[in-house]
Design a protein around this motif. Sequence first.
Motif: not given
Length: 960
Positions: A764, A780, A796-797, A809
Amino acid sequence: MSNYFLNSGLKRDGQLKLVPEHVRFNLTQLTPSDVGIIQFQLILAEQEQNIIELIDIHDNLGNPLIKITLKQRELLIQYLDNTYKFEIQQIILYKLYPIFISFHDEISLITNFSIQSQKLQQRFTYTSNKVGIFLGSKSNLNAFTGITRNLQIRFVRENELKMQMEGEIKIQKSILNDLNDIGQIKYKLPFSKPLQSIEELDNWKPNEEYTILPIQQLKKITRTTNQPLLVCHDMQGGYKEDIWCFGNPMRQNSYRFYYMTHCDIFVYFSHTFITIPSVPYINICHQFGTRILGTIITEGNDNTLTNQILNLKYVDKLVQICQFYKFDGYLLNIETNVENVDLFIQFIKELSDKLQQIGAILIYYDSHNAEGNLKWQSELNQDNMKYFQACNYFFSDYHWNLNKLSNTEKNVGNQRNNVFVGIDIWGRGQYGGGQFDSYIALQEIKRAQLATAIFGQAWTYETSNDSRSQFIQNDNSLWQGKNTVSLFDKHKNQWAITFNGGNGWKIIQENGEETAISSFDWCVRTYTIQLNLVSSNKGGIIQFNAKVKGTGPKFDDLYLIGIELYDRNNRCIASIDSFSTKVNKREIQFNVDSVNIADDKWREHTLSIKTTDDTQYVKFIEVGKDVEYWAGNYGTQFTGESMVYISYDSNKDLLRMLKPKTYQEFPLQTYFNNAVGEAYYIDGQKNSHYKGYYDNLNDFDYTLCYPTKKIISQDIQDNWESSINFSDSWNGSSCIKIKGDLQVHKSFLVKLYKTRIDPQGNINASINMKYFDKKILQLSLVMKFADKGLQIFKPTKILTNKGWDIAQYIILNQGKSLKSIYLKIENISQQQQAVDGLIGGLAIYDDKYTEQMKSANVDFKDPTKYIKNIQLKESITNLYDLYIQLELGELGPLLKTIRIFNDKQWIGNVRSNYAYFPELPFDGKEMFVRLQIVLNNGNHIKAESVLPYILYSDQVVRLP
């Protein structure tokens, strides 16, 4: 009785400022039997080295009456033409230290309810009915650096003096009782202290109940490459701002060491017998996986203390001290003759062996020949080999040359990583000269494949003239190879007045510094240089520093500072100003809605802009205007200007040669928090500290492993820059600013961590960022796993809070060891973009850490269960002191910090078993104390969601 009461307030900028500053007393009612009384209270840090003026009183003709000066532990009172000296006990840290002085036929001083008296040699006689008394130190150089309050000047009848003194003694006794015993919690000094004598060592006993201890365990961050780095922190005798476990009460430009990511061993050094590292340094070293050592030192012509410490009975106690305070060993710095060499070697060996049993080490400092005579060898040779062999760690003196370095290389055998060759940054007898040329010595040490010991790295701070920007500039030059060329000499260069509105600029000189004050209409001045005349290096950074303050009575004056870049055709190609803080491709424009607003404090601004190959001229701009529109000069004040050109030289980059360490466990987390500044941010929300300034070394977590690492990909020009940003933060006082230029659909990678971690389950991660437009730029995470290439992971959000984006992530288990982590910034637009964004936080952890949180049963909602004792104690200032004793249990190893709130007001952070916050307001009914737990992966809940511990009025400990 005549009572003239002046409240000096609570000043933390080193100056005693009284309200009012000038007072006239009508003395017609006084008689020769009247006794003058001066009372005040102060807080002062221990071991102040300067002579400090406390109070300076003159009559209205400027004749000196009374001057009170503190010289270490001696109070000097100059009364008329005579000086009276009084010894005083050590100043009590963090508490009011009351001083009561009476003047009549004798001068009496009461401190700690003891009375000292001396007969006056001369009495003041009143020659007129009115006397003006000026209060305050005239010298800015030696002004009081602590805190003063409640200054009183009173006149009483001689027959009332005894009653006054008895009352003062009663008050002082209650203060000392307060210090010694507060219910179940005893007041302890909030810092680690050295042991100064063999008697103190004899008397030392561990007492965990009443000792402030660090909580941070040594993180698994080790060196996978050879040639480790030791940093010996010798700064102004040690025990400075780092002693404060709950925040430094003095407003000052505190030192920070930014390169723990590269440092394997950090020696806390002072010239005191047994140096015990301070709690904040133990915490921050351990969070960076750095071993921290104390110091055992004897020096001078008398070797009595050396003979005493070499008694083998002290070995176990020294080990016990190390284990109790949770540091990692000692530097043995014996700089006297040793009479019994065999006993000395036995002492070294036994202490080394027993320290190793608890995971600690002993390092011998090169200072003796084979006969035990004090003789620095500056190399490892047969004269000192036996001392090295007794403990397996050796710290070479600094006065080496290439021949001596070669001898060390030949004699070291297979223990190259245990022999540290010294570099004195101050350059005292140092090969290569030290200072900004320290890279010369480091290059030779690296060629010899030996370990490095850097001594006195705070030279960059101690020579910065108390300027934070100058310190950071010095530090960058030393460690990162950033060449700095000054563009402005205040003694030679002059500003050009481009607009002289109102009464125009007013220039005043004070203490060698020039201050420019604007008027009631816009005042503009500029300074222009031709860049190629000062440096042939291209592509560097222009940096402009200036201090700004308003002028009373209304201090919210208007101002702007800026930089403009021009090409050879005198066309503006780029600019930046203090209001927008963004790079624009036009000249600076301003009006009342696009300028900064000053206040009553000096604020330091730093602007930076990158030059291009086309840059020919650089213009610096200052704009000011009085908000009151008064005739004269009551507008914004400007001073302390510095203009420099910074370029990079890889040969001088110490970090490039030293290499960062390798992280071996999760979590990886940082807020890039410098832990000093005007404000403290919590989740993007700005908070002002209740004392007016935030400075807590315990919170420092500035992690940037590769500050001079350029570009991994080939898709961008070599112009990426990172810097500390103090104007905003996600959590703490600072963040990092990332700047660069990106072509269309191009990207660059910033290396964050070198790792050797086997993730357990999924990973995470989260990144806190600002000013990265999601429509233009994409951030990223890029990770390299064993046997695989670089893998890119998109968020992812993305959440938004207080103007910050939080990119989250989830990275599925790859089944491979994680080797390195990067941040990728990509231009996804259709045109070239200038990157100028903030990174305020980073957290990476795996499922194993999540399970540890669950098994520890961390109670974010109701952390009152971690409170062992809590008490609110009334002080003599109509405010209240809060004491908290914590029992953390399984929470301890997972904890980053605990934020303490007085209801909704943040008051400070804790990373120890005790918390102490003085001088809090209390409404007389109840206080809501909230503890916000922040784990070392950054996890926490909102403070307003935390259940408070309620202290009621009947629980408050009142003064008698």
